[in-house]
Scaffold this active site. Sequence first.
Site, PDB file in Angstrom:
ATOM      1  N   LEU A 124      19.535  81.569  17.086  1.00  0.00           N
ATOM      2  CA  LEU A 124      19.907  82.360  16.130  1.00  0.00           C
ATOM      3  C   LEU A 124      19.950  84.055  16.682  1.00  0.00           C
ATOM      4  CD1 LEU A 124      18.299  80.962  12.992  1.00  0.00           C
ATOM      5  CD2 LEU A 124      20.928  80.441  13.910  1.00  0.00           C
ATOM      6  N   ASP A 125      20.733  84.815  16.424  1.00  0.00           N
ATOM      7  CA  ASP A 125      20.610  86.330  16.545  1.00  0.00           C
ATOM      8  C   ASP A 125      19.389  86.655  15.748  1.00  0.00           C
ATOM      9  OD1 ASP A 125      22.975  86.127  17.978  1.00  0.00           O
ATOM     10  OD2 ASP A 125      24.332  86.731  16.283  1.00  0.00           O
ATOM     11  N   ARG A 126      18.850  87.871  16.304  1.00  0.00           N
ATOM     12  CA  ARG A 126      17.652  88.488  15.725  1.00  0.00           C
ATOM     13  C   ARG A 126      17.730  88.455  14.288  1.00  0.00           C
ATOM     14  NH1 ARG A 126      15.498  94.123  18.050  1.00  0.00           N
ATOM     15  NH2 ARG A 126      17.367  94.704  16.770  1.00  0.00           N
TER      16      ARG A 126
END
Length: 314
Positions: free
Chosen positions: A143-145
């Site tokens: 997942l993106d930050r």
Amino acid sequence: MIHSFPAMNNNPFTLQFSVKEDHIQLRDFLQRQGISKRTLTAVKYDGGKLLVNGNEQTVRYALVEGDTVTICFPIEQPSEGLTPESGPLSIVYEDEAIVIIDKPAGQGTIPSRDQSSGTIANVVAGKFADERVPSTVHVVTRLDRDTSGLLCIAKNRHIHHLLNEQMRMTGFYRQYIAFVEGWVAWNEQMIEQPIGRKDGSIIERIVREDGQYARTDAKVFGRFECLGSQYTGVSLVLHTGRTHQIRVHMQWLGHPLVGDDLYGGTRSLLNRQALHCASIGFRHPLTGEQLSFTSGMPVDMKMLNEHLITHQKM
């Protein structure tokens, strides 16, 4: 039938199989069990073992019905580039093969130029070190930050391979919830648009003809007209896993995610992209059992939803 043994206390990860047919080479039998050629090479050269009825054999050995095949995988060495750290983890599920984690927004999945420490991978590496699990961190779903929600980590490269194969065959279910800008006119939409890197950027992606195939299925769950602006709540299912896929596809449709200033959204209502991985489902790589996990809407997106409802134009 498959039996697995936990890779704990520096013991190797081990699998056992019962042979149900005659006159099959060990190599062919193992490939039918999902053991990749790369894994077999690692077993041969990096300290693993192939046993038939307790005796070490080569991949050319001829099996007969009733044989018991045991694979002792090489003990994995933790990645030198990943510093083990202590920290909180919201663990939804764990067994000898996988860990499911509910990631908060603002924490990276793996170290990056912008966040070199404190990521999920750093903390999981610390957990593995404390528990003497001889494995590096194999991230299956990243997942993106600033995206929150469920992610899956494998405890062994073979488990990682099996789950990647499920994902490649679209057998790995991933459902997200998002809030986007604008009034989405359709109720359901299948988005099939190839995604590639934007010229001149190492981060940003765009829809482009020479990009990689990407498919997102979207379904509207709410529409809001709030303080002179319009917003839509959308449920999205990924069939592929391209970088920033949902963010790029929604921007391409003219509806960037709320808070996603990289792709045209504004941060007036939320200080990160309004995107949350709410559900994942897959077959357990060892038992074949169908597993599913859910994560409720995080606090900041709940507050956004309540704000949109409260200020809804009647």
